[in-house]
Design an enzyme around this catalytic site. Structure first.
Site, PDB file in Angstrom:
ATOM      1  N   GLU A   1      16.748 -70.310 -30.872  1.00  0.00           N
ATOM      2  CA  GLU A   1      17.669 -71.215 -29.944  1.00  0.00           C
ATOM      3  C   GLU A   1      17.843 -72.287 -30.504  1.00  0.00           C
ATOM      4  OE1 GLU A   1      15.007 -68.576 -27.353  1.00  0.00           O
ATOM      5  OE2 GLU A   1      14.862 -69.522 -28.790  1.00  0.00           O
TER       6      GLU A   1
ATOM      7  N   ALA B   1      -2.471 -36.951 -57.206  1.00  0.00           N
ATOM      8  CA  ALA B   1      -3.373 -37.803 -57.941  1.00  0.00           C
ATOM      9  C   ALA B   1      -3.314 -36.246 -58.981  1.00  0.00           C
ATOM     10  CB  ALA B   1      -4.216 -39.136 -58.038  1.00  0.00           C
TER      11      ALA B   1
ATOM     12  N   TRP C   1       2.437 -43.881 -63.357  1.00  0.00           N
ATOM     13  CA  TRP C   1       2.640 -43.637 -62.349  1.00  0.00           C
ATOM     14  C   TRP C   1       3.156 -41.932 -61.295  1.00  0.00           C
ATOM     15  CZ3 TRP C   1       1.467 -47.825 -59.633  1.00  0.00           C
ATOM     16  CH2 TRP C   1       1.068 -49.057 -59.738  1.00  0.00           C
TER      17      TRP C   1
ATOM     18  N   ASP D   1      -9.249 -47.690 -57.851  1.00  0.00           N
ATOM     19  CA  ASP D   1      -8.485 -48.174 -58.328  1.00  0.00           C
ATOM     20  C   ASP D   1      -8.598 -49.427 -58.554  1.00  0.00           C
ATOM     21  OD1 ASP D   1      -7.218 -45.740 -58.371  1.00  0.00           O
ATOM     22  OD2 ASP D   1      -6.319 -46.228 -56.575  1.00  0.00           O
TER      23      ASP D   1
ATOM     24  N   GLU E   1      -2.305 -47.906 -47.496  1.00  0.00           N
ATOM     25  CA  GLU E   1      -2.036 -47.563 -48.654  1.00  0.00           C
ATOM     26  C   GLU E   1      -3.553 -47.280 -49.201  1.00  0.00           C
ATOM     27  OE1 GLU E   1       0.270 -49.952 -51.593  1.00  0.00           O
ATOM     28  OE2 GLU E   1       1.594 -50.911 -49.624  1.00  0.00           O
TER      29      GLU E   1
ATOM     30  N   GLY F   1      -5.868 -43.327 -49.479  1.00  0.00           N
ATOM     31  CA  GLY F   1      -6.056 -41.687 -49.563  1.00  0.00           C
ATOM     32  C   GLY F   1      -6.111 -40.907 -49.377  1.00  0.00           C
TER      33      GLY F   1
ATOM     34  N   THR G   1      -7.971 -39.152 -47.644  1.00  0.00           N
ATOM     35  CA  THR G   1      -9.291 -38.838 -45.981  1.00  0.00           C
ATOM     36  C   THR G   1      -8.486 -39.869 -45.227  1.00  0.00           C
ATOM     37  OG1 THR G   1     -10.940 -38.085 -47.547  1.00  0.00           O
ATOM     38  CG2 THR G   1     -11.567 -38.720 -45.950  1.00  0.00           C
ATOM     39  N   LEU G   2      -8.505 -41.329 -45.153  1.00  0.00           N
ATOM     40  CA  LEU G   2      -8.342 -42.218 -44.217  1.00  0.00           C
ATOM     41  C   LEU G   2      -6.760 -42.280 -43.267  1.00  0.00           C
ATOM     42  CD1 LEU G   2      -9.337 -44.675 -42.935  1.00  0.00           C
ATOM     43  CD2 LEU G   2      -8.195 -46.665 -44.378  1.00  0.00           C
TER      44      LEU G   2
END
Length: 362
Positions: free
Chosen positions: A57, A167, A175, A205, A294, A296, A298-299
């Site tokens: 504003e 993977a 990649w 990683d 970001e 794997g 499991t999480l």
């Protein structure tokens, strides 16, 4: 409410487009745009550019000057009514002499929540809201999630082959997707307040989890959050390299070292693992609006299973990795069709040879 004109819709749509320009810089504040219209002419416009700086504003009123008197202000969110790092925008609109304010939605932030509208009405200004509210809520879904649910909006980023593998069995993954998809991920990172990962990903990683934009656009670096119950990942340096803030969340009783520029916090356990609900509550208390995961399988799977995933961002490459490769998600516990998790496809986009799917659990 109903009764808005086609012109009202057009000006509010413009305010929303302006608001989105602050997507990478305003957090923890919401994105807000404002358009000042005198008659049928736009005389001022602006957007909230960064936390601590002038609100939308103020920029719009500066541009309008004396032409704001008797004008209509279109704002994508209720003007604030409290003294924070800046004065109340409702008072600025009153002092400028606008005669009508149209807002997309009420602001649920406790220090506002209708107070801005009350100030405006008490000054004799005509107030309406609810115009393009669905679009306004979508724009600020992270801020609204923090205010209304007490936790950030959580987006899980996944990259996979056509057969939903992330993977090789060895862990090799660079990649799967191409450069266009990887640059798109950077833009979503820039929008996030925090990038969250797990100890397994850091150990495997050694990721930096920073924003790397090819065009040099301005952004506020997201907080890097590592879930590491026993602090096993401290030898991995990239995630705490000083280029962005880092927070390690660990189990109670674990002694955290003192590392310059790095924060540590304990989170309670649930079934032997860090309590994911408690993790998100803690992040909300720190002003985190959107979390990009970001991590794997499991999480990511645990967050989806716990009902904490608000959105999936899936980058799918046109290649096959085979059934020995690692899965997209793990631990969902789906054994029957009745347990399947339906997803709503919000949009799809081709990025180079890859396909990006944006989905939400139904």
């Amino acid at each position: 409410m109903t009764g808005f004109s086609a012109a009202d819709h057009g000006y509010m749509a413009h305010a929303l487009r302006l608001a989105e320009r602050g997507a990478w810089t305003t957090r923890p504040n919401p994105m807000v745009g404002c358009v000042i219209v005198q008659g049928d002419r736009v005389v001022g416009e602006g957007f909230h550019q960064r936390a601590g700086g002038p609100h939308a504003e103020v920029f719009a009123l500066r541009a309008a000057g004396a032409r704001a008197r008797g004008a209509t202000a279109y704002v994508s969110l209720e003007p604030c009514a409290h003294h924070g790092r800046t004065p109340p925008c409702a008072l600025a609109l009153i002092e400028a002499g606008v005669s009508r304010v149209v807002a997309a939605m009420r602001d649920p932030f406790p220090q506002v929540d209708g107070g801005g509208f009350e100030l405006l009405r008490a000054a004799g200004i005509e107030v309406h809201y609810g115009l393009l509210e669905t679009q306004a809520r979508e724009l600020n879904r992270g801020f609204l999630s923090r205010c209304e649910r007490g936790r950030p909006w959580l987006r899980i980023k996944l990259g996979s082959s056509l057969d939903a593998r992330t993977a090789m069995a060895s862990g090799e993954s660079k990649w799967i997707t191409g450069e266009a998809a990887r640059q798109d991920v950077q833009r979503w990172r820039a929008r996030a307040s925090a990038i969250l990962t797990g100890a397994g990903t850091v150990l495997a990683d050694d990721p930096a989890l920073t924003v790397r934009l090819a065009d040099g656009s301005a952004f506020a670096p997201p907080l890097r959050v590592v879930l590491d119950a026993q602090l096993r990942t401290l030898a991995q340096p990239k995630v705490r390299d000083g280029t962005a803030p880092t927070l390690y969340l660990h189990a109670p009783g674990v002694v955290a070292p003192e590392i310059a520029g790095v924060e540590f916090a304990a989170v309670g356990l649930h079934q032997g693992r860090l309590d994911l609900h408690a993790v998100l509550r803690l992040l909300a208390e720190r002003g985190i609006n959107e979390v990009q995961v970001e991590a794997g399988a499991t999480l990511s799977g645990a967050l989806l299973r716990a009902g904490l995933a608000d959105e999936l961002l899936v980058y799918m490459a046109p290649l096959l990795l085979g059934d020995d490769a690692r899965p997209l998600l793990a631990g969902l516990g789906i054994e029957r069709m009745a347990q399947r998790i339906p997803l709503q496809l919000l949009d799809s986009r081709q990025l180079g040879q890859d396909l990006r799917l944006r989905l939400r659990p139904c």
